[in-house]
Every structure is written in C-alpha cells, then in structure tokens.
Design a protein around this motif. Structure first.
Motif, mmCIF file in Angstrom:
data_model
loop_
_atom_site.group_PDB
_atom_site.id
_atom_site.type_symbol
_atom_site.label_atom_id
_atom_site.label_comp_id
_atom_site.label_asym_id
_atom_site.label_seq_id
_atom_site.Cartn_x
_atom_site.Cartn_y
_atom_site.Cartn_z
ATOM 1 N N LEU A 87 1.513 2.244 -4.286
ATOM 2 C CA LEU A 87 0.626 2.971 -3.377
ATOM 3 C C LEU A 87 -0.562 3.549 -4.143
ATOM 4 O O LEU A 87 -1.705 3.423 -3.716
ATOM 5 C CB LEU A 87 1.391 4.085 -2.658
ATOM 6 C CG LEU A 87 0.560 4.985 -1.739
ATOM 7 C CD1 LEU A 87 -0.025 4.186 -0.575
ATOM 8 C CD2 LEU A 87 1.407 6.140 -1.231
ATOM 9 N N SER A 88 -0.287 4.144 -5.290
ATOM 10 C CA SER A 88 -1.353 4.812 -6.045
ATOM 11 C C SER A 88 -2.397 3.848 -6.593
ATOM 12 O O SER A 88 -3.558 4.218 -6.743
ATOM 13 C CB SER A 88 -0.759 5.646 -7.193
ATOM 14 O OG SER A 88 -0.224 4.810 -8.198
ATOM 15 N N ALA A 92 -0.183 -1.259 -2.069
ATOM 16 C CA ALA A 92 0.623 -1.044 -0.860
ATOM 17 C C ALA A 92 -0.091 -0.042 0.029
ATOM 18 O O ALA A 92 -0.838 0.814 -0.452
ATOM 19 C CB ALA A 92 2.008 -0.524 -1.242
ATOM 20 N N SER A 93 0.160 -0.145 1.320
ATOM 21 C CA SER A 93 -0.409 0.828 2.257
ATOM 22 C C SER A 93 0.480 2.065 2.291
ATOM 23 O O SER A 93 1.579 2.076 1.724
ATOM 24 C CB SER A 93 -0.507 0.211 3.655
ATOM 25 O OG SER A 93 0.779 0.116 4.238
ATOM 26 N N ASP A 94 0.033 3.079 3.004
ATOM 27 C CA ASP A 94 0.826 4.302 3.089
ATOM 28 C C ASP A 94 2.128 4.093 3.865
ATOM 29 O O ASP A 94 3.019 4.931 3.821
ATOM 30 C CB ASP A 94 0.010 5.445 3.699
ATOM 31 C CG ASP A 94 -0.485 5.140 5.102
ATOM 32 O OD1 ASP A 94 -0.370 3.990 5.562
ATOM 33 O OD2 ASP A 94 -1.003 6.079 5.742
ATOM 34 N N ILE A 96 4.403 2.246 2.942
ATOM 35 C CA ILE A 96 5.447 2.145 1.924
ATOM 36 C C ILE A 96 6.203 3.468 1.794
ATOM 37 O O ILE A 96 7.355 3.494 1.368
ATOM 38 C CB ILE A 96 4.859 1.703 0.557
ATOM 39 C CG1 ILE A 96 5.968 1.294 -0.424
ATOM 40 C CG2 ILE A 96 4.051 2.815 -0.094
ATOM 41 C CD1 ILE A 96 6.587 -0.020 -0.118
ATOM 42 N N LEU A 97 5.567 4.563 2.208
ATOM 43 C CA LEU A 97 6.206 5.874 2.093
ATOM 44 C C LEU A 97 7.445 5.994 2.969
ATOM 45 O O LEU A 97 8.365 6.758 2.641
ATOM 46 C CB LEU A 97 5.201 6.986 2.396
ATOM 47 C CG LEU A 97 4.067 7.111 1.378
ATOM 48 C CD1 LEU A 97 3.076 8.182 1.812
ATOM 49 C CD2 LEU A 97 4.608 7.390 -0.019
#
Length: 131
Positions: A87-88, A92-94, A96-97
C-alpha cells in the motif's frame, strides 16, 4: 521416507519458493504462465490450510498444535507487513486494508491461543503432580 524427512524437504522447498516469489515475482509469474494460474494455485494453499485447521480443531496441547499456531502467526505477520508495504509504495489500493485487518485479527487470535494454550497445559500438569 519418514515424515521427518518429508517435513524437512517440504520446508526447504517451500522456503526456496517463498524467497523466489517474494523477491522475483515478475519472473516467477512469467515462468508459471500468468496471474490466473498463480491465483488458482494460491487458492489451493488456502484450501489446504483450511482443511488442516479443521482437521486439527480438537487437537490437544502438543508440539504439532503449537507448530500450527506459530505457523499461522508467521503467515499473518508477514501478510500484514507485506500489505502495508505494498500500500505504501502504491502497488495496492486502500482495499488491501480489509485483508490486513482480517490478518491482524486472526494473528492476534492465534497469539492469544498460543499464550493461553501454554498456561492451560502448565496448570493441567501441575494438578497431575499434586495428585
């Protein structure tokens, strides 16, 4: 071949594959034939883990149960770190959270099981000694 030999061989081969996939994903993806194939193969691993844990659900405190717990703690921890990293750096998009949250909850549940499993085992052994 004994189980011990197969376990050691499997550990070595899976470690090699894990390192290859972690550090050379593009080359592995190209060599293996695409994301669909690799995704389906990954799904089989999820299925295998699901079967192992379902079959082991009533297992008494043992080295095997502790190995399953510690293996899942390792899986969840690395998946969390990898998800946050991807993500960072923008891979990946958010979304993934959501997976990271599930992995964190599952990892914490296994840590709790690990910690309480040992305490229960010591209490049981202690009560047997007093009798």
């Amino acid at each position: 071949m004994t189980f011990r030999h197969v376990a050691i061989l499997t550990s070595f081969l899976f470690l090699v594959l894990a390192v290859a996939w972690m550090f050379f994903p593009e080359q592995m993806l190209t060599q293996w034939g695409g994301a669909g194939l690799v995704s389906r193969r990954g799904a089989v691993f999820y299925l295998g883990v699901a079967v192992m844990f379902f079959m082991a659900r009533n297992t008494e405190h043992s080295a095997a149960r502790m190995a399953l717990i510690q293996g899942m703690i390792t899986i969840c921890t690395v998946l969390i770190l990898l998800g946050v990293y991807e993500l960072s750096v923008g891979h990946a998009s958010d979304k993934i959270l959501a997976a990271v949250l599930i992995e964190a909850i599952l990892g914490l549940a296994f840590i709790y099981a690990w910690r309480t499993s040992g305490k229960k085992h010591k209490i049981i052994n202690h009560s047997r000694i007093q009798k």
